[in-house]
Design a protein around this motif. Structure first.
Motif, PDB file in Angstrom:
ATOM      1  N   GLY A 153      -2.975 -44.639  -7.496  1.00 20.83           N
ATOM      2  CA  GLY A 153      -2.196 -45.627  -8.239  1.00 20.83           C
ATOM      3  C   GLY A 153      -1.595 -45.132  -9.531  1.00 20.83           C
ATOM      4  N   PHE A 154      -1.726 -43.824  -9.830  1.00 21.03           N
ATOM      5  CA  PHE A 154      -1.147 -43.282 -11.057  1.00 21.03           C
ATOM      6  C   PHE A 154       0.375 -43.194 -10.929  1.00 21.03           C
ATOM      7  CE2 PHE A 154      -5.488 -42.285 -11.587  1.00 21.03           C
ATOM      8  CZ  PHE A 154      -5.731 -41.880 -12.887  1.00 21.03           C
ATOM      9  N   THR A 155       1.067 -43.421 -12.046  1.00 19.51           N
ATOM     10  CA  THR A 155       2.527 -43.311 -12.100  1.00 19.51           C
ATOM     11  C   THR A 155       2.916 -42.452 -13.299  1.00 19.51           C
ATOM     12  OG1 THR A 155       2.903 -45.208 -13.566  1.00 19.51           O
ATOM     13  CG2 THR A 155       2.675 -45.667 -11.188  1.00 19.51           C
ATOM     14  N   ASN A 156       4.205 -42.265 -13.495  1.00 21.78           N
ATOM     15  CA  ASN A 156       4.684 -41.514 -14.663  1.00 21.78           C
ATOM     16  C   ASN A 156       4.191 -42.113 -15.973  1.00 21.78           C
ATOM     17  OD1 ASN A 156       6.047 -39.709 -13.068  1.00 21.78           O
ATOM     18  ND2 ASN A 156       8.088 -40.547 -13.466  1.00 21.78           N
ATOM     19  N   MET A 157       3.974 -43.407 -16.005  1.00 21.25           N
ATOM     20  CA  MET A 157       3.541 -44.057 -17.246  1.00 21.25           C
ATOM     21  C   MET A 157       2.118 -43.681 -17.634  1.00 21.25           C
ATOM     22  SD  MET A 157       6.241 -45.324 -18.216  1.00 21.25           S
ATOM     23  CE  MET A 157       5.537 -45.968 -19.736  1.00 21.25           C
ATOM     24  N   ASP A 158       1.365 -43.090 -16.702  1.00 21.45           N
ATOM     25  CA  ASP A 158       0.047 -42.564 -17.051  1.00 21.45           C
ATOM     26  C   ASP A 158       0.147 -41.191 -17.697  1.00 21.45           C
ATOM     27  OD1 ASP A 158      -1.901 -44.590 -15.900  1.00 21.45           O
ATOM     28  OD2 ASP A 158      -0.665 -44.172 -14.134  1.00 21.45           O
ATOM     29  N   ASP A 159       1.315 -40.541 -17.563  1.00 21.62           N
ATOM     30  CA  ASP A 159       1.529 -39.214 -18.138  1.00 21.62           C
ATOM     31  C   ASP A 159       2.106 -39.330 -19.545  1.00 21.62           C
ATOM     32  OD1 ASP A 159       0.592 -38.136 -15.797  1.00 21.62           O
ATOM     33  OD2 ASP A 159       2.551 -37.547 -15.028  1.00 21.62           O
ATOM     34  N   ARG A 160       1.373 -40.014 -20.392  1.00 16.83           N
ATOM     35  CA  ARG A 160       1.815 -40.265 -21.760  1.00 16.83           C
ATOM     36  C   ARG A 160       0.642 -40.071 -22.727  1.00 16.83           C
ATOM     37  NH1 ARG A 160       5.794 -40.099 -19.076  1.00 16.83           N
ATOM     38  NH2 ARG A 160       7.434 -41.683 -18.851  1.00 16.83           N
ATOM     39  N   LEU A 161       0.981 -39.668 -23.937  1.00 11.89           N
ATOM     40  CA  LEU A 161      -0.008 -39.679 -25.014  1.00 11.89           C
ATOM     41  C   LEU A 161      -0.123 -41.087 -25.582  1.00 11.89           C
ATOM     42  CD1 LEU A 161       0.585 -36.400 -27.049  1.00 11.89           C
ATOM     43  CD2 LEU A 161      -0.964 -36.807 -25.151  1.00 11.89           C
ATOM     44  N   PRO A 162      -1.188 -41.370 -26.341  1.00 10.80           N
ATOM     45  CA  PRO A 162      -1.312 -42.695 -26.955  1.00 10.80           C
ATOM     46  C   PRO A 162      -0.090 -43.022 -27.809  1.00 10.80           C
ATOM     47  CG  PRO A 162      -3.340 -41.436 -27.241  1.00 10.80           C
ATOM     48  CD  PRO A 162      -2.326 -40.495 -26.674  1.00 10.80           C
ATOM     49  N   GLU A 163       0.354 -44.264 -27.771  1.00  9.74           N
ATOM     50  CA  GLU A 163       1.563 -44.657 -28.500  1.00  9.74           C
ATOM     51  C   GLU A 163       1.450 -44.375 -29.986  1.00  9.74           C
ATOM     52  OE1 GLU A 163       4.082 -48.717 -29.507  1.00  9.74           O
ATOM     53  OE2 GLU A 163       2.833 -48.663 -27.706  1.00  9.74           O
ATOM     54  N   TRP A 164       0.248 -44.544 -30.560  1.00 17.42           N
ATOM     55  CA  TRP A 164       0.118 -44.350 -32.006  1.00 17.42           C
ATOM     56  C   TRP A 164       0.438 -42.904 -32.416  1.00 17.42           C
ATOM     57  CZ3 TRP A 164      -3.506 -40.844 -33.826  1.00 17.42           C
ATOM     58  CH2 TRP A 164      -4.544 -40.501 -32.957  1.00 17.42           C
ATOM     59  N   MET A 165       0.272 -41.955 -31.500  1.00 22.21           N
ATOM     60  CA  MET A 165       0.597 -40.572 -31.827  1.00 22.21           C
ATOM     61  C   MET A 165       2.106 -40.339 -31.899  1.00 22.21           C
ATOM     62  SD  MET A 165      -2.156 -38.033 -30.035  1.00 22.21           S
ATOM     63  CE  MET A 165      -3.651 -37.643 -30.966  1.00 22.21           C
ATOM     64  N   THR A 166       2.884 -41.245 -31.344  1.00 24.31           N
ATOM     65  CA  THR A 166       4.338 -41.139 -31.462  1.00 24.31           C
ATOM     66  C   THR A 166       4.841 -41.804 -32.747  1.00 24.31           C
ATOM     67  OG1 THR A 166       4.837 -43.208 -30.280  1.00 24.31           O
ATOM     68  CG2 THR A 166       4.489 -41.229 -28.947  1.00 24.31           C
ATOM     69  N   ARG A 167       3.955 -42.500 -33.460  1.00 23.77           N
ATOM     70  CA  ARG A 167       4.348 -43.208 -34.693  1.00 23.77           C
ATOM     71  C   ARG A 167       3.612 -42.702 -35.923  1.00 23.77           C
ATOM     72  NH1 ARG A 167       2.183 -47.511 -34.737  1.00 23.77           N
ATOM     73  NH2 ARG A 167       1.216 -47.864 -32.714  1.00 23.77           N
ATOM     74  N   GLU A 168       2.337 -42.392 -35.792  1.00 22.69           N
ATOM     75  CA  GLU A 168       1.509 -42.025 -36.938  1.00 22.69           C
ATOM     76  C   GLU A 168       1.683 -40.541 -37.251  1.00 22.69           C
ATOM     77  OE1 GLU A 168      -3.212 -41.790 -37.900  1.00 22.69           O
ATOM     78  OE2 GLU A 168      -2.488 -43.704 -37.096  1.00 22.69           O
ATOM     79  N   ARG A 169       2.203 -40.259 -38.413  1.00 24.34           N
ATOM     80  CA  ARG A 169       2.527 -38.884 -38.777  1.00 24.34           C
ATOM     81  C   ARG A 169       1.267 -38.112 -39.178  1.00 24.34           C
ATOM     82  NH1 ARG A 169       7.634 -37.604 -38.773  1.00 24.34           N
ATOM     83  NH2 ARG A 169       9.157 -39.291 -38.538  1.00 24.34           N
ATOM     84  N   LEU A 170       1.249 -36.850 -38.767  1.00 27.15           N
ATOM     85  CA  LEU A 170       0.079 -35.999 -38.970  1.00 27.15           C
ATOM     86  C   LEU A 170       0.288 -35.073 -40.158  1.00 27.15           C
ATOM     87  CD1 LEU A 170      -2.678 -34.979 -37.743  1.00 27.15           C
ATOM     88  CD2 LEU A 170      -1.309 -33.196 -36.619  1.00 27.15           C
ATOM     89  N   PRO A 171      -0.508 -35.214 -41.225  1.00 24.64           N
ATOM     90  CA  PRO A 171      -0.470 -34.223 -42.299  1.00 24.64           C
ATOM     91  C   PRO A 171      -1.042 -32.897 -41.781  1.00 24.64           C
ATOM     92  CG  PRO A 171      -1.532 -36.279 -42.986  1.00 24.64           C
ATOM     93  CD  PRO A 171      -1.427 -36.320 -41.497  1.00 24.64           C
ATOM     94  N   PRO A 172      -0.642 -31.736 -42.315  1.00 26.79           N
ATOM     95  CA  PRO A 172       0.227 -31.583 -43.485  1.00 26.79           C
ATOM     96  C   PRO A 172       1.712 -31.460 -43.131  1.00 26.79           C
ATOM     97  CG  PRO A 172      -0.665 -29.458 -42.877  1.00 26.79           C
ATOM     98  CD  PRO A 172      -1.247 -30.448 -41.902  1.00 26.79           C
ATOM     99  N   HIS A 173       2.061 -31.372 -41.831  1.00 29.35           N
ATOM    100  CA  HIS A 173       3.461 -31.117 -41.461  1.00 29.35           C
ATOM    101  C   HIS A 173       4.249 -32.397 -41.211  1.00 29.35           C
ATOM    102  CE1 HIS A 173       2.535 -26.924 -41.407  1.00 29.35           C
ATOM    103  NE2 HIS A 173       1.742 -26.995 -40.357  1.00 29.35           N
ATOM    104  N   ASP A 174       3.589 -33.544 -41.360  1.00 28.64           N
ATOM    105  CA  ASP A 174       4.286 -34.832 -41.251  1.00 28.64           C
ATOM    106  C   ASP A 174       4.996 -34.961 -39.901  1.00 28.64           C
ATOM    107  OD1 ASP A 174       4.948 -37.328 -42.380  1.00 28.64           O
ATOM    108  OD2 ASP A 174       6.951 -36.616 -42.878  1.00 28.64           O
ATOM    109  N   VAL A 175       4.260 -34.666 -38.818  1.00 30.11           N
ATOM    110  CA  VAL A 175       4.859 -34.655 -37.480  1.00 30.11           C
ATOM    111  C   VAL A 175       4.236 -35.735 -36.596  1.00 30.11           C
ATOM    112  CG1 VAL A 175       5.594 -32.254 -37.431  1.00 30.11           C
ATOM    113  CG2 VAL A 175       3.233 -32.815 -36.843  1.00 30.11           C
ATOM    114  N   VAL A 176       5.025 -36.189 -35.639  1.00 29.94           N
ATOM    115  CA  VAL A 176       4.550 -37.080 -34.587  1.00 29.94           C
ATOM    116  C   VAL A 176       4.743 -36.354 -33.260  1.00 29.94           C
ATOM    117  CG1 VAL A 176       5.105 -39.177 -35.868  1.00 29.94           C
ATOM    118  CG2 VAL A 176       6.806 -38.176 -34.298  1.00 29.94           C
ATOM    119  N   PHE A 177       4.219 -36.934 -32.182  1.00 32.33           N
ATOM    120  CA  PHE A 177       4.490 -36.369 -30.864  1.00 32.33           C
ATOM    121  C   PHE A 177       5.791 -36.971 -30.365  1.00 32.33           C
ATOM    122  CE2 PHE A 177       4.228 -35.998 -26.238  1.00 32.33           C
ATOM    123  CZ  PHE A 177       3.950 -34.635 -26.133  1.00 32.33           C
TER     124      PHE A 177
END
Length: 567
Positions: free
Chosen positions: A530-554
């Motif tokens: 039952g897996f689809t392409n939508m299972d091939d994703r990182l958590p949504e918060w990693m696309t929004r929450e910036r990571l110090p020290p390089h201030d990057v998201v996925f």
């Protein structure tokens, strides 16, 4: 080489010839093909229709350096999809020595009675495991060696597997008779527990070695491979520092998971890095060891033994980078002795240090402990051992803790915790986490050494795809990741070894062909589950929450993620 099937309900053994379609498969590829051929992808992972598979690699058992690993497979209770977890130590070698290409545990006992399963050239026997229930793996391992002798291989579970916790793994003896080599990821220890198997004891077959069809050609290929591994500059680095040497590298590029993945750099990294660990081990002497081999004949010796201050008592072996990352920096703990104690406890319980480290990081964010409080972390781990309500939540992994406490920053993919490489800073590894059929598993395609701009979202798919294919190939050969440095000098040596042993006629691209087949089998199983392409994703918060020290998201695009396995 034969297929051994053990029905755990009837306690019957069946020995079969290897089907033709399985002949050129081993390890992870064979486990995946068996699951795809024989297990309903929609089955309950803890039910009687799931199977637990032990498959040595194609090159395991032939006294080749770093090539004796065993793949353990089944449908994962943690991810809900296909899972393979592999380990070094003795198990792969002993299975091959017994002429076992795959050992398949089927069905489930009707009564809740625990067993030790004994395997020898005389067949299979079931013995009551009641004396060992409720005991940790170190005491059980020692007791079983006293009972069955020092030459056996043992695969066993701790209390985590008995309680069917989804972070439970399967421990295996190393060459020093210590149950220290865990097939940790994906909850396969819970699958073993669901079949009421406390331990599997495998006798060596006296006076027998696996057949090699063309021995002179094998010797030439073995020499070529051994020299490539021994002479590779990375081998010397790993012999001195082991995987803890990754602390300075990962921290230096801003990808070190810190305080529940809220930062990519740990300010106290120098207190827990490979240099510091090596200095401590050398200063203490005694039982401490900076170069230790988990498998007989390994020339890399990247493992270690961490002892107490007097050098008299072993705290844990090995202490790996991923544990330092998840139970150290991720918890704000800067004391290697404390990290080693935490590692010992989760090993003894038989649960994955990566999964539990991630779970404790979420627990700290939820207010159950303060970051940096190692004593409180030990108390929470003790809750897992005791099977309290909180302990069972923690023992079921990061996703379970996040759900229980309503947290958003939960670093998981397909239900499995992200390892000690933050995907926002190492984006091709993030692609691997997202798209691997196995869930967030660095061993399925780590790319930290790739010569790319790790924070640029462009071009990362190609890097991940290559790493995933090669990693699946290595797992199918029974190769340690470290052996990959030598193999990559000349991939043709794989075909030379395979052809000399088995009489096949494979080419120099055999490793990649094996990897591609493996990924196809695994993705097909997951598709049917039952897996689809939508299972091939990182958590949504990693696309929004910036990571110090390089201030990057996925920010690798979804279109790119969906293209990883095109063609």
């Amino acid at each position: 080489m034969h297929i051994w099937r053990i029905n755990t309900k009837s306690q019957k053994l069946t020995i079969e010839d290897t089907p033709k379609s399985w002949e050129q498969l081993g390890g992870r590829s064979l486990s995946a093909k068996i699951l795809l051929d024989e297990v309903d992808p929609e089955c309950d992972p803890m039910g009687p229709r799931n199977k637990l598979i032990f498959a040595p690699g194609l090159l395991s058992g032939h006294r080749l350096s770093s090539l004796d690993r065993v793949s353990i497979g089944g449908k994962s209770p943690l991810t809900g999809g296909i899972k393979e977890s592999n380990a070094g130590g003795r198990t792969g070698y002993h299975l091959t020595n017994q002429g076992i290409k795959a050992l398949i545990f089927e069905d489930r006992p009707e009564e809740a009675e625990w067993y030790v399963i004994h395997i020898s050239q005389d067949g299979v026997r079931f013995y009551p495991a009641s004396p060992y229930i409720g005991m940790g793996v170190y005491k059980v391992g020692s007791s079983l060696i006293d009972e069955y002798g020092e030459d056996v291989a043992i695969a066993l579970i701790g209390q985590g597997g008995e309680m069917k916790m989804m972070a439970a793994g399967i421990m295996n003896l190393d060459q020093d008779k210590v149950p220290s080599r865990m097939a940790a990821r994906g909850g396969l220890g819970a699958v073993m527990g669901s079949k009421f198997i406390k331990a599997i004891v495998i006798e060596p077959r006296r006076g027998k070695n696996p057949q090699i069809l063309h021995f002179e050609e094998f010797k030439q290929a073995r020499k070529k491979f051994t020299e490539a591994v021994s002479n590779h500059p990375q081998t010397a680095v790993y012999a001195d520092y082991g995987t803890p040497g990754m602390v300075s590298l990962c921290n230096g590029i801003g990808g070190m998971p810190t305080r529940n993945f809220s930062s990519g750099i740990f300010e106290d990294a120098e207190n827990i890095d490979g240099d510091r660990l090596r200095d401590i081990l050398v200063e203490r002497g005694g039982v401490n060891n900076t170069t230790h081999a988990c498998m007989v004949g390994c020339v890399i010796k990247c493992s270690n033994i961490v002892g107490d201050e007097k050098g008299e008592q072993v705290i844990v072996s090995p202490l790996e980078y991923e544990t330092i990352g998840l139970m150290g920096a991720n918890l704000g703990i800067n004391d290697l002795d404390m990290i080693a104690k935490l590692n010992y406890e989760v090993n003894d319980i038989g649960v994955d240090s990566i999964e539990i480290g991630a779970a404790l990081g979420i627990a700290a964010d939820a207010g159950l402990m303060e970051f940096g409080d190692g004593d409180r972390a030990l108390e929470l781990v003790q809750e897992i051992r005791e099977g309290t309500v909180l302990g069972r939540v923690l023992g079921n992994g990061a996703a379970a803790v996040g759900k229980e406490f309503g947290m958003e920053r939960v670093p998981v993919v397909k239900g499995q915790a992200i390892s000690a490489y933050d995907p926002r800073a190492i984006k091709s590894t993030g692609v691997t986490y997202a798209t691997s059929p196995q869930g967030a598993d660095h061993t399925c395609g780590l790319t930290i050494r790739a010569k790319v701009n790790h924070t640029d979202p462009n071009g990362q798919v190609k890097v991940s795809r290559r790493a995933q294919i090669n990693s699946a190939g290595y797992d199918s050969l029974g190769a340690c990741m470290m052996a990959g440095f030598g193999i990559a000098v000349d991939f043709g040596v794989v075909g030379e070894l395979i052809n000399s042993i088995y009489g096949f006629n494979v080419g120099e691209g055999f490793l990649q062909e094996l990897g591609e087949k493996t990924l196809f089998f695994e993705r097909e199983f997951n598709r049917k589950a039952g897996f689809t392409n939508m299972d091939d994703r990182l958590p949504e918060w990693m696309t929004r929450e910036r990571l110090p020290p390089h201030d990057v998201v996925f920010d690798v695009s979804e279109d790119d993620l969906d293209s990883v396995f095109d063609n």
